[in-house]
Design an enzyme around this catalytic site. Structure first.
Site, PDB file in Angstrom:
ATOM      1  N   ASP A  55       0.959  -1.466   0.076  1.00  0.00           N
ATOM      2  CA  ASP A  55       0.029  -0.063  -0.215  1.00  0.00           C
ATOM      3  C   ASP A  55       0.789   1.396   0.508  1.00  0.00           C
ATOM      4  O   ASP A  55       0.337   2.344  -0.099  1.00  0.00           O
ATOM      5  CB  ASP A  55      -0.776   0.187   1.129  1.00  0.00           C
ATOM      6  CG  ASP A  55      -1.813  -0.649   1.042  1.00  0.00           C
ATOM      7  OD1 ASP A  55      -2.351  -1.260   0.419  1.00  0.00           O
ATOM      8  OD2 ASP A  55      -3.217  -1.044   2.367  1.00  0.00           O
TER       9      ASP A  55
ATOM     10  N   MET B 157      -5.848  -2.884  -4.779  1.00  0.00           N
ATOM     11  CA  MET B 157      -5.887  -2.841  -2.959  1.00  0.00           C
ATOM     12  C   MET B 157      -5.254  -0.885  -2.596  1.00  0.00           C
ATOM     13  O   MET B 157      -4.919  -0.321  -3.893  1.00  0.00           O
ATOM     14  CB  MET B 157      -4.481  -3.245  -2.754  1.00  0.00           C
ATOM     15  CG  MET B 157      -5.212  -4.826  -2.465  1.00  0.00           C
ATOM     16  SD  MET B 157      -4.685  -5.613  -1.682  1.00  0.00           S
ATOM     17  CE  MET B 157      -5.336  -7.426  -1.411  1.00  0.00           C
ATOM     18  N   GLY B 158      -5.210  -0.827  -1.069  1.00  0.00           N
ATOM     19  CA  GLY B 158      -5.226   0.263  -0.720  1.00  0.00           C
ATOM     20  C   GLY B 158      -6.453   0.907   0.095  1.00  0.00           C
ATOM     21  O   GLY B 158      -7.580   1.141   0.266  1.00  0.00           O
TER      22      GLY B 158
ATOM     23  N   ARG C 238     -18.812  -2.295 -16.085  1.00  0.00           N
ATOM     24  CA  ARG C 238     -18.075  -4.087 -15.487  1.00  0.00           C
ATOM     25  C   ARG C 238     -17.210  -3.559 -15.109  1.00  0.00           C
ATOM     26  O   ARG C 238     -16.200  -2.727 -14.957  1.00  0.00           O
ATOM     27  CB  ARG C 238     -17.643  -4.799 -16.791  1.00  0.00           C
ATOM     28  CG  ARG C 238     -18.649  -5.116 -17.753  1.00  0.00           C
ATOM     29  CD  ARG C 238     -19.325  -6.435 -17.235  1.00  0.00           C
ATOM     30  NE  ARG C 238     -20.062  -6.948 -18.509  1.00  0.00           N
ATOM     31  CZ  ARG C 238     -21.691  -6.262 -18.471  1.00  0.00           C
ATOM     32  NH1 ARG C 238     -22.536  -4.982 -17.659  1.00  0.00           N
ATOM     33  NH2 ARG C 238     -22.152  -7.225 -19.734  1.00  0.00           N
TER      34      ARG C 238
HETATM   35  O1  F6P Z   1      -2.309  -3.441   3.803  1.00  0.00           O
HETATM   36  C1  F6P Z   1      -1.966  -4.596   2.613  1.00  0.00           C
HETATM   37  C2  F6P Z   1      -3.138  -5.047   2.096  1.00  0.00           C
HETATM   38  O2  F6P Z   1      -2.635  -5.376   0.573  1.00  0.00           O
HETATM   39  C3  F6P Z   1      -3.998  -4.014   2.073  1.00  0.00           C
HETATM   40  O3  F6P Z   1      -4.276  -3.738   0.147  1.00  0.00           O
HETATM   41  C4  F6P Z   1      -5.828  -5.487   1.487  1.00  0.00           C
HETATM   42  O4  F6P Z   1      -6.468  -4.716   2.258  1.00  0.00           O
HETATM   43  C5  F6P Z   1      -5.077  -5.805   3.170  1.00  0.00           C
HETATM   44  O5  F6P Z   1      -4.356  -6.198   3.062  1.00  0.00           O
HETATM   45  C6  F6P Z   1      -5.671  -7.613   2.493  1.00  0.00           C
HETATM   46  O6  F6P Z   1      -5.699  -8.670   3.765  1.00  0.00           O
HETATM   47  P1  F6P Z   1      -5.776  -9.694   3.829  1.00  0.00           P
HETATM   48  O7  F6P Z   1      -4.859 -10.592   3.118  1.00  0.00           O
HETATM   49  O8  F6P Z   1      -5.250  -9.813   5.089  1.00  0.00           O
HETATM   50  O9  F6P Z   1      -6.988  -9.694   2.933  1.00  0.00           O
END
Ligand code: F6P
Length: 340
Positions: free
Chosen positions: A126, A168-169, A264
């Site tokens: 992130d 992600m983020g 989509r």
């Molecule tokens: O913090 C890193 C991250 O990849 C985030 O972007 C995401 O929300 C989270 O971890 C996902 O975590 P998990 O692997 O527990 O689903």
């Protein structure tokens, strides 16, 4: 010296290059390295793996972590901290290198205050960890997201559709902003700025009017709606996600409803976290690993390694965990120049 190593929290590309660099530097400087399996869980349970040159041979291009990881926090476990202290004694550790994100480094910081010799290595795809310009894993994730956006472009154009890519983020929109700029997104939505649905749809409609009959919207998973757009049945969870489902799915439905353009949604998810690290992440991870051993050798406990400009330095762990590093608005403004 006897140096312990663990990787905690979510995995990310670049962890193995860090482990390899720690082991190689330690070998060259005549130290012994012992790995703890699955983050803090391994040191709590005394679950170890020897880390010698053979153990790290060939791991540089591999994603994930050869040590395994978990989200175990000793401060949230009965006798967790006590067990960590016992392991320090049992395995005769002179120091521990904790490689991880906000949570792992937060634990490291607390343990230092309890008198343990710990140094940190910041990690997260992130890129939202404070006191370092970049974390390894981020560049790999951005490149994966960019490739996905490129792929979405061609199918969006053929079908005259809007494609929403959820990246992600959780708390910060670094991946969305970088991948959005690199992939030529028409709108980028990030957790730092609540989503304005009217404005978003307006941008997409204007783009359509000037003959661009397809669009790419990149949204960070942690982006949340503007308060006035949240209806009673749609409260947000702790991460700012629409509770009815992911923000990407919600956005896709709303955009289609409000603009009439076929839409989509692709949720990229853990694809961004898996696989081989980019050259940038391999180099950064390697530099971080070497510096971590130097911090140990200089007894600079309570520090974490950090990228400051082009230099690798040590900074107090305290600074790394005091706040999240959110997206630089000057960078976001660059993404905005290309909206619509
Ligand atoms: O913090 C890193 C991250 O990849 C985030 O972007 C995401 O929300 C989270 O971890 C996902 O975590 P998990 O692997 O527990 O689903």
């Amino acid at each position: 010296m006897r140096i312990g190593v663990l990787t905690g929290g979510g995995d990310c590309p670049g962890l193995n290059p860090v482990i390899r660099a720690i082991v190689r530097k330690a070998y060259n400087d005549k130290h012994e390295v012992i790995g703890f399996k699955n983050g803090w869980k391994g040191i709590i349970e005394g679950d170890t793996v020897p880390l010698d040159l053979n153990a790290v041979s060939g791991i540089l291009p591999k994603g994930g972590t050869i040590l395994g990881t978990s989200r175990t926090n000793p401060y949230k476990k009965d006798k967790g901290v006590e067990n960590v202290k016992e392991s320090f004694k049992k395995f005769k550790l002179d120091a521990l290198v904790a490689i991880g994100g906000e949570d792992t480094l937060g634990v490291a910081n607390k343990l230092v205050k309890e008198g343990l010799n710990v140094v940190g290595v910041p990690k997260t795809i992130d890129n939202d960890l404070n006191a370092t310009d970049y974390t390894f894993g981020f560049d790999t994730a951005v490149n994966i997201a960019m490739e996905c956006i490129d792929r979405l472009h061609t199918t969006a154009e053929s079908h005259h559709r809007i494609m929403v890519a959820e990246v992600m983020g959780r708390h910060a929109g670094w991946i969305a902003t970088h991948a959005g700029i690199a992939g030529g997104a028409d709108v980028v939505l990030i957790p730092e700025i609540p989503i304005d649905l009217d404005k978003t749809c307006e941008i997409l409609k204007k783009r359509h009017q000037r003959g661009r009959t397809f669009s790419i919207v990149v949204v960070a998973e942690g982006a949340r709606l503007k308060e006035s757009d949240v209806t009673k049945d749609q409260s947000l969870d702790e991460f700012g996600h629409v509770k009815l489902g992911g923000i990407g799915d919600y956005l896709g439905k709303e955009i289609e409803k409000r603009t009439g353009f076929e839409t989509r949604v692709s949720v990229l998810g853990h694809i961004q976290r898996g696989g081989s690290p980019t050259a940038f992440d391999r180099v950064l991870g390697t530099r971080f690993g070497i510096k971590a051993v130097e911090l140990v050798e200089n007894k600079q406990f309570g520090q974490m390694v950090s990228l400051a400009g082009t230099k690798i330095i040590g900074v107090p762990l305290e600074r790394g965990v005091e706040k999240l590093k959110t997206v630089d608005m000057e960078l976001y403004d660059i993404a905005k120049e290309f909206f619509g």
